[in-house]
Design a protein around this motif. Structure first.
Motif, short mmCIF file in Angstrom:
data_model
loop_
_atom_site.label_atom_id
_atom_site.label_comp_id
_atom_site.label_asym_id
_atom_site.label_seq_id
_atom_site.Cartn_x
_atom_site.Cartn_y
_atom_site.Cartn_z
N GLU A 106 58.37 2.30 2.80
CA GLU A 106 57.37 1.66 1.94
C GLU A 106 57.32 0.13 2.15
O GLU A 106 58.34 -0.50 2.38
N LYS B 40 51.90 -1.05 6.97
CA LYS B 40 51.14 -0.09 7.78
C LYS B 40 49.64 -0.40 7.75
O LYS B 40 49.01 -0.42 8.80
N GLU C 110 48.19 10.75 6.26
CA GLU C 110 48.89 11.91 5.68
C GLU C 110 49.84 11.44 4.59
O GLU C 110 50.44 10.37 4.73
N PRO C 111 50.07 12.19 3.52
CA PRO C 111 49.26 13.36 3.23
C PRO C 111 47.83 12.93 2.88
O PRO C 111 47.65 11.89 2.26
N ARG D 105 47.58 15.07 -1.82
CA ARG D 105 48.20 13.74 -1.89
C ARG D 105 48.36 13.29 -3.35
O ARG D 105 49.40 12.79 -3.75
N LEU E 47 51.90 12.32 -4.98
CA LEU E 47 52.23 10.92 -5.30
C LEU E 47 52.26 10.63 -6.80
O LEU E 47 52.87 9.65 -7.23
N VAL F 160 53.29 19.25 1.65
CA VAL F 160 53.06 18.33 2.77
C VAL F 160 52.50 19.09 3.97
O VAL F 160 51.53 18.67 4.61
N ARG G 173 48.82 19.17 5.90
CA ARG G 173 48.80 18.94 7.36
C ARG G 173 48.03 20.05 8.09
O ARG G 173 47.27 19.77 9.02
N ARG H 133 50.99 7.97 9.26
CA ARG H 133 52.04 8.98 9.05
C ARG H 133 51.65 10.36 9.59
O ARG H 133 50.49 10.74 9.59
N ALA I 132 57.37 11.63 9.30
CA ALA I 132 57.60 11.28 7.89
C ALA I 132 58.25 12.46 7.15
O ALA I 132 59.08 12.25 6.25
N THR I 133 57.91 13.68 7.54
CA THR I 133 58.51 14.85 6.88
C THR I 133 59.99 14.95 7.22
O THR I 133 60.82 15.23 6.35
N TYR J 115 61.49 11.84 5.19
CA TYR J 115 61.48 11.88 3.71
C TYR J 115 62.05 13.19 3.16
O TYR J 115 62.91 13.17 2.29
N GLN J 116 61.51 14.33 3.65
CA GLN J 116 61.99 15.61 3.09
C GLN J 116 63.32 16.01 3.76
O GLN J 116 64.17 16.60 3.11
N PHE K 127 56.96 8.42 -4.97
CA PHE K 127 57.90 8.15 -3.88
C PHE K 127 58.47 6.73 -3.99
O PHE K 127 59.67 6.52 -3.85
P1 TMP Z 1 51.72 6.06 1.96
O1 TMP Z 1 50.91 6.75 3.00
O2 TMP Z 1 50.89 5.21 1.09
O3 TMP Z 1 52.90 5.35 2.53
O4 TMP Z 1 52.29 7.14 0.94
C1 TMP Z 1 52.57 8.41 1.29
C2 TMP Z 1 53.91 8.82 0.73
O5 TMP Z 1 54.12 10.18 1.08
C3 TMP Z 1 55.08 8.02 1.28
O6 TMP Z 1 55.94 7.66 0.24
C4 TMP Z 1 55.77 8.99 2.19
C5 TMP Z 1 55.41 10.34 1.65
N1 TMP Z 1 55.36 11.38 2.68
C6 TMP Z 1 56.36 12.35 2.69
O7 TMP Z 1 57.25 12.34 1.85
N2 TMP Z 1 56.33 13.32 3.67
C7 TMP Z 1 55.35 13.37 4.62
O8 TMP Z 1 55.37 14.25 5.48
C8 TMP Z 1 54.31 12.36 4.58
C9 TMP Z 1 53.23 12.40 5.60
C10 TMP Z 1 54.37 11.40 3.60
#
Ligand code: TMP
Length: 208
Positions: free
Chosen positions: A12, A16, A39-40, A50, A54, A70, A74, A96, A100-101, A104-105, A155
């Motif tokens: 974050e 971007k 994405e998402p 999304r 979020l 997610v 996709r 993204r 990112a998956t 993050y996940q 997030f």
């Molecule tokens: P952002 O695009 O504004 O950064 O916010 C998208 C949020 O979604 C960001 O915190 C990351 C999260 N995210 C996941 O947790 N897994 C994913 O696969 C994607 C694409 C985004």
């Protein structure tokens, strides 16, 4: 010829959006036809998902539910927007994607990487980005930037240790597929970051 698929990743507050504008300017200057997506999101269904992901909730979101949402977004994004564009020779610039998956996940939430791999193979088959620009920053600096933008989303509200794990997750992805990544130090001035972004794109174009 198939279009190229460029993705932008990072934790974050890494900048971007600003750098996506910079990539758009570069693509336009080269006369390349492209679309920008995220994405998402990226489709009507994806943007609704999304919102679900979020938004803040009164009960915790199950990690597996988050992962499947997610990938649902996709799957729609790929069939409705990304693949049709690439197949028409249009380049796709995406804020993204599956890295990112994994970050993050996988690393952030601690879900099994093998499971994420299986879902990725089901949803995107052999498709991988041709180039991934990884904007890298100390999550503490990034989150301080986020605070200037208003209320944090679900997030952004995670503790700092979560983003440290996410950053490590991105590093693991880079180690798995080093050839498609370009890591850019996002703690530099925006002018310097933009210069590094353009340099990465010029190098990529020379290889195409
Ligand atoms: P952002 O695009 O504004 O950064 O916010 C998208 C949020 O979604 C960001 O915190 C990351 C999260 N995210 C996941 O947790 N897994 C994913 O696969 C994607 C694409 C985004």
């Amino acid at each position: 010829m198939r279009g190229k698929f460029i993705t932008v990743e990072g934790t974050e507050g890494v900048g971007k959006s600003t750098n996506i504008s910079c990539i758009e300017q570069w693509l336009s200057s080269k006369g390349i036809e492209f679309i920008t997506s995220r994405e998402p999101g990226g489709t009507e269904l994806g943007e609704e998902i999304r919102g679900l992901l979020l938004g803040h909730r009164s009960t915790p979101v199950d990690d597996m539910a988050e992962l499947l949402l997610v990938f649902s977004a996709r799957a729609q994004h790929l069939s409705e927007k990304i693949l049709p564009a690439l197949n028409k020779g249009i380049w796709v610039l995406c804020d993204r994607f599956t890295d990112a998956t994994f970050a993050y996940q996988g690393s952030g939430r601690g879900l099994d990487t093998g499971l994420i791999n299986t879902l990725a193979e089901m949803v995107q088959k052999q498709l991988q980005p041709d180039l991934t620009l990884m904007l890298d920053i100390d999550p503490e600096i990034g989150l301080a930037r986020v605070d200037g933008r208003g209320e944090r989303d679900r997030f952004e509200s995670q503790e700092i240790a979560f983003f440290e794990r996410v950053r490590q997750g991105y590093r693991k992805q880079i180690a798995r597929q080093p050839a498609r990544f370009r890591v850019i130090d996002a703690s530099q001035t925006q002018k310097q970051v933009a210069q590094d972004v353009r340099m990465a794109l010029d190098e990529f174009a020379a290889r195409c």
